[in-house]
Enzyme design. Structure first.
Site, mmCIF file in Angstrom:
data_model
loop_
_atom_site.group_PDB
_atom_site.id
_atom_site.type_symbol
_atom_site.label_atom_id
_atom_site.label_comp_id
_atom_site.label_asym_id
_atom_site.label_seq_id
_atom_site.Cartn_x
_atom_site.Cartn_y
_atom_site.Cartn_z
ATOM 1 N N LYS A 1 -4.823 126.423 2.682
ATOM 2 C CA LYS A 1 -3.859 126.495 3.789
ATOM 3 C C LYS A 1 -4.512 126.439 5.175
ATOM 4 C CE LYS A 1 0.141 127.297 1.569
ATOM 5 N NZ LYS A 1 1.403 126.554 1.798
ATOM 6 N N SER B 1 4.791 135.497 4.184
ATOM 7 C CA SER B 1 4.008 136.707 3.972
ATOM 8 C C SER B 1 2.764 136.337 3.190
ATOM 9 C CB SER B 1 4.826 137.752 3.214
ATOM 10 O OG SER B 1 5.219 137.214 1.976
#
Lengths: 414, 414
Positions: free
Chosen positions: A77, A107
């Site tokens: 990511k 989250s």
């Protein structure tokens, strides 16, 4: 987010540009190999790979593991987040982006990746997290930003809070996967993987490496990446889209309909809602819209395959016990497909019968390693996977892994 | 075993010779770094490294992890076994060694390492294992030798069976640690570690690397290795014995008197019997005789430090969650000393106050990675290490690890 209409096109050359922008901020994670996993994958039945069952037909593999579990924040990511942020800075200017800040709701790994990327450029980031998030994830995100904002846990509630932040602060939304800049950033994992495969095969792209006449560069026969929202698979497929010698596959968990991509392909329509509690928690989301346009393109993605929870756990155990590396469940689905998906394996056998390649070089993306001892312990607690197989086989350990991206040293008979 | 009286002397140059002999059979395992572990180790109190406690004095470290968990058979033992076997072949001739075979008693990593090394040269190996050994370990050893021979579980019973094999077959005993050839073989881990540290520091020993005038080569300030029988620590200390700039330390488990080396130093006498069930199961043995002669030599080993079971587990959790690598409990004791042993840390603080080095470059040997998901799960099952610390801190993850042996890329502020 940078206006999609002004984004670079979804092409391999845009991924090269993305890589140029983010290279200094990310790790060039290693491409590893494992003699024992090659042997297991290439045996007729990997679930009983030490049995005395009569030999039958099996596909033949050399596996190449792209270790994004060693990436910054522990997952791929970071690539997309750094690309999205550098693109924003390029388009709006650093001062403007610093003034407005960036916002997302997550989250998970994307929250931390965006907070890190923004922090790197001294850009404020606003991360909307459900109040029910675990304390550790909240604290982790707070290491890079003081602006953790709480919301309810449904998407509507979270999106409402994001809308507030955008209205109040003028903050720019950076979505987790459904955006060209994110997809192009994640695609750099594919670029590096190919580059490292060539280096290990002795024909690096580095012109200094050899003055000899250029032979055709060796190609990975296939690449397989996990499919959740589709940033990683979409980017990888985009990178290899002009390389017909490398087939791109996606891997999904089948639990509670987590294989929304595969199901979508069957009906020809993107599945918009998914509700699964698969252990591959990074893959619980439906495929994004932009991502779907790539993944449903047969010229870019050759096929999607799904695996069960038990298959994911079995793959995970092999990765820990054989390769000695920590990969989260979502990161193990690609290997699980290679080892245990009968349809995939039969397809490879058929192609190997027809084609000239006896052994396939397959790149597998280990997408992340963010798990805890507590979670691991819980996951394998009531497991009594006996029958001897995995444990017996473990001891076969011998040529665990060559960390420099080259093949393991094989035993040399005297 | 090669006659100790004809063995090479216990010197650094013998380790260079050993390395030359075994190099082609073993992995050059990577030397890894971790920004976050450096930060934790260099904080005043690593047990609460994210607390808001007032800053106090702390030692400063840059840690270098020698990953023998990625070695063949999953542990450094392959080094000693290959060296012992190549030395035998050199001394007696391959035909003679093939005719007689080699024998050892062990149910652990040495059994597999010897079986692999013998198998590599088509030398028969006889491995005496207690009947109570786990099925998986027996099966694992059988992959390299058909000659697994069972015995009772006491040392007397095992040694009696070994004596039978020696009498009947003329087989040559290769002990697990108490022999110069084994010690010299294990010492090659230290040699590689220093070589890789220099490469990463930009002054490789490779003459091609730079034509510039030679500056003094950078040195590790300290090296710390686990101490069980003493092969690894003895070999490492031997390698660094002519390098006064590098201090060598040993790490032991304190549980049930597992710190026999440390206790021996206090009384000036080797402890001959140890009975501990420490989770660091590779370190349950007393220090060997030859090994003791090195380890008790203050010019070679600067000191021994012990850690508790909880400290080992805490170190292990950090290695998994931060570095994403699988290390067995025995392999984590060195890091546990650096993080949690107050005496060791205070000693470093004092030396740093006096010396010119503000930050110590410390090489830590991760000796092996042979554990199973089942064992891991059991080890951490009843653990509720809360208080947030480890989990919260985990999320700090950012510059996990540079696999090429170079420092991690740090965040770059825009």
């Amino acid at each position: 987010m940078a206006d999609p209409s002004t984004c670079p096109p979804l092409t391999p050359s845009s991924i090269h540009s993305a890589y140029h922008k983010i290279k200094r901020y990310i790790h060039r994670t290693p491409l590893q190999t494992s003699t024992s996993l090659d042997a297991i994958a290439s045996s007729p039945d990997p679930t009983v790979y030490l049995s005395d069952s009569p030999p039958s037909v099996a596909p033949k593999f050399r596996l190449w593991f792209k270790c994004e579990n060693f990436q910054k924040i522990g997952a791929f990511k970071a690539r997309g987040a750094f690309h999205a942020v550098t693109r924003l800075v390029e388009e709006l200017g650093l001062e403007e982006v610093r003034r407005r800040g960036v916002v997302t709701h997550s989250s998970g790994n994307h929250a931390q990746a965006l907070a890190l990327a923004a922090h790197t450029f001294s850009i404020p980031s606003y991360i909307v997290m459900p109040t029910i998030s675990t304390a550790s994830k909240i604290a982790g995100t707070r290491l890079y930003t003081p602006n953790v904002i709480f919301s309810g846990s449904t998407s509507q509630e979270r999106e409402a809070v994001v809308a507030d932040v955008i209205r109040d602060k003028g903050a720019i939304l950076v979505p987790p996967y459904d955006h060209p800049d994110i997809i192009l950033g994640q695609g750099t994992a594919g670029l590096e993987m190919e580059e490292q495969f060539r280096e290990a095969s002795g024909t690096g792209t580095d012109a200094n490496a050899s003055g000899a006449a250029t032979a055709p560069a060796p190609a990975l026969d296939a690449v397989i990446a996990p499919l959740g929202g589709g940033g990683l698979l979409g980017g990888t497929a985009t990178y290899f889209s002009d390389k017909p010698g490398t087939l791109v596959f996606g891997a999904e968990p089948s639990f509670q309909g987590g294989d929304d991509g595969r199901r979508g392909l069957l009906t020809g329509k993107r599945v918009e809602h998914v509700k699964t509690l698969t252990i591959a928690d990074g893959l619980r989301t439906p495929v994004g819209i932009t991502n779907w346009s790539i993944i449903s393109d047969k010229r870019k993605v050759e096929g999607l395959y799904a695996v069960t929870e038990d298959e994911i756990k079995m793959a995970m155990r092999l990765v820990y016990e054989r390769m000695k590396v920590v990969v989260e469940p979502s990161g193990c689905v690609g290997l699980a497909v290679v080892l245990f998906n009968a349809e995939f394996r039969e397809m490879v056998v058929q192609k190997q019968k027809q084609g000239k390649e006896d052994v396939w070089d397959v790149g597998i993306v280990f997408s992340g390693g963010n798990t805890t001892m507590k979670a691991l312990s819980k996951l394998f607690a009531d497991d009594d996977v006996q029958g001897g197989e995995p444990e017996v086989a473990k001891e076969r350990e011998e040529g665990t892994v060559a960390m420099d991206g080259t093949r393991d040293v094989e035993d040399v008979a005297g």
